[in-house]
Enzyme design. Structure first.
Site: not given
Length: 526
Positions: A238, A466, A493
């Site tokens: 991320s 996602d 995610h």
């Protein structure tokens, strides 16, 4: 970001959509900070030449969960000293917490560094959670597994700090849904105060000015050298992909291997990312609703086309009348209900928890959704909050573009609500600007195409469903870095090291052997 940790990776979406904080002034936007002078090697020698003083990890724990995890005798820790301000390396310093599990096999390659994202999540806690399960796997055998808390985060100091525990409870209950001029003025006054508290409690403007990714990657290069690695091997999730791609720009010749999972595209504007991210969460909500409709007693009914309207009917009354929670000891306010559902949308395995929370909310009990929101905000059972969201805001304020025009902010929120109607409160657009316009320091980065000449092959992983870092961002990042793209078809995610064999085998082969997957590879859930 790994599922057991805080899943706060909405980037600017939460700030701009008023789910965390909203604020700002009409003052002229500060110009991006000028490039920091690059110190000569001699000025940084004392940092690159430091010898780590490894020891027990107990004193680095910032939560009860970390305290328990850090007791593992397989871990050792130390504090890395770095310049607080790289333009003044002889001045004040900062400390970066580092945790390591040593390679368990004889053929050690070096260190593999992790960042779980956020910004604001603890890499030390990530490795403490992940490393024991990898000890006898190839990654654990061939690498020291190393997690670090970026400057200001977790155990690192100075700590980014804005609100105390009682103030967090007030902030979470604050609705900020009044679109009138008086409502906007009130929201901005509250958030001007928030920015002032962040400045005072974090150690002053100099700390906030140097809290961003620009400085984290310089810390990362010092850490690489102090660990004894000629080149960096790194796995970022991320927001951790922003650290990785920024490191690739700053130090392309120092890269051995980069795995970037759940990408932020460095050339995407903040506004476009916010809108795309909201659309990603609506897509995840729609996928959840379709799955829920096939289950008995779905709280959103059997017609997915009506799910958003039914969700609004369940949650919007909380604006006027919060629900009882935890037997009456607490209440569920509207913002926490939305945040709790967003928390559950990060991973399809959490969908049944969303259904349970909405079902109990329909009967007047907000406990389950409140507990989901507690996870998001890193609230411990004793009521203590970690600094993850405060770090998230502080880092975002120097990493992201700023909006200081209310009309532009109003248009952004309108587009965000249009992209994600499930989280629209229905009261109209509140044109209060986000917290960053009150920030005491200018941005230190801006959207751009990465310049990475000399970078070795990299691996980007992007998941089709996602919600927080939509698929296309990974496609674009892989192209910008000239790297390989691995596609995972799923609703979650990030995916690396989550037990999906196709993905984990590709990641392991790349990190160990530097063998990139073939073009067009697609992995699916087992």
């Amino acid at each position: 970001m790994l599922p057991r940790l805080r899943l706060s990776v909405l980037a600017a979406a939460l700030c701009s959509a008023a789910l965390v904080l909203s604020a700002c002034s009409q003052a002229a936007p500060p110009a991006p900070a000028p490039p920091t002078p690059t110190p000569t090697p001699a000025e940084l020698n004392r940092f690159y030449d430091q010898v780590p003083q490894w020891g027990a990890c107990a004193d680095y724990a910032t939560s009860a969960q970390a305290q328990q995890a850090y007791a593992n005798q397989a871990f050792d820790c130390f504090s890395l000293t770095v310049p607080l301000d790289y333009s003044a390396p002889a001045g004040p310093t900062a400390k970066v917490g580092v945790l390591r599990q040593r390679a368990t096999g004889p053929d050690r390659i070096g260190s593999l560094l992790f960042n779980p994202g956020g910004p604001g999540a603890s890499g030390m806690e990530t490795v403490a959670s992940l490393a024991p399960g990898l000890a006898e796997a190839p990654l654990g055998q061939r690498f020291d597994l190393v997690g670090f808390d970026p400057r200001g985060v977790g155990s690192s100091t100075p700590t980014l700090d804005c609100l105390n525990d009682p103030e967090w409870e007030v902030e979470r209950a604050d609705l900020d849904v009044d679109p009138s001029p008086a409502g906007v003025q009130q929201t901005e006054a509250e958030n001007q105060h928030y920015a002032q508290l962040c400045t005072e409690r974090s150690g002053g403007p100099q700390v906030l000015a140097n809290a961003g990714t620009r400085d984290v990657v310089r810390d990362l290069d010092i850490l690489r050298a102090v660990l004894g690695d000629q080149k960096l091997s790194y796995l970022g999730f991320s927001y951790g992909t922003r650290i990785g791609s920024s490191y690739a720009e700053a130090f392309p010749g120092n890269v051995r291997a980069l795995v970037l999972d759940g990408a932020l595209d460095p050339k995407q504007s903040t506004i476009d990312r916010v809108v795309a991210q909201n659309a990603g969460f609506q897509h995840a909500f729609d996928a959840y609703a379709a799955d829920c409709a096939r289950q008995p007693n779905c709280p959103l009914g059997t017609d997915p086309a009506q799910a958003t309207a039914r969700f609004q009917a369940l949650t919007r009354p909380l604006i006027d009348a919060p629900a009882r929670a935890e037997g009456g000891a607490r209440t569920l306010a509207y913002p926490d209900a939305i945040t709790g559902v967003i928390q559950g949308l990060y991973l399809s395995e959490f969908w049944p928890v969303i259904s349970a929370g909405l079902s109990t909310l329909a009967s007047g009990d907000g406990t389950t959704l409140l507990q989901l929101a507690d996870i998001y905000y890193n609230r411990e059972p004793n009521g203590h909050y970690g600094n993850g969201i405060e770090a998230f805001n502080a880092i975002s304020c120097v990493d992201e573009e700023r909006i200081t025009d209310r009309a532009q902010q109003a248009e952004l929120i309108r587009r965000a609500n249009e992209a994600a109607p499930f989280r629209d409160d229905g009261r109209g657009v509140v044109a209060a600007l986000d917290p960053c316009a009150f920030w005491p320091s200018p941005p230190t980065s801006q959207p751009h195409v990465p310049q990475v000449q000399g970078l070795p092959p990299t691996l980007v992983i992007s998941t089709t469903g996602d919600p927080a870092t939509p698929y296309q961002a990974g496609v674009d990042l892989a192209q910008s870095l000239g790297g390989s793209l691995l596609t995972f078809e799923g609703n979650q995610h990030t995916v690396a090291l989550r037990g999906v064999t196709c993905v984990d085998d590709a990641v392991t082969r790349y990190l160990v052997d530097l063998s990139v997957p073939p073009p067009g590879i697609v992995c699916r859930p087992a």
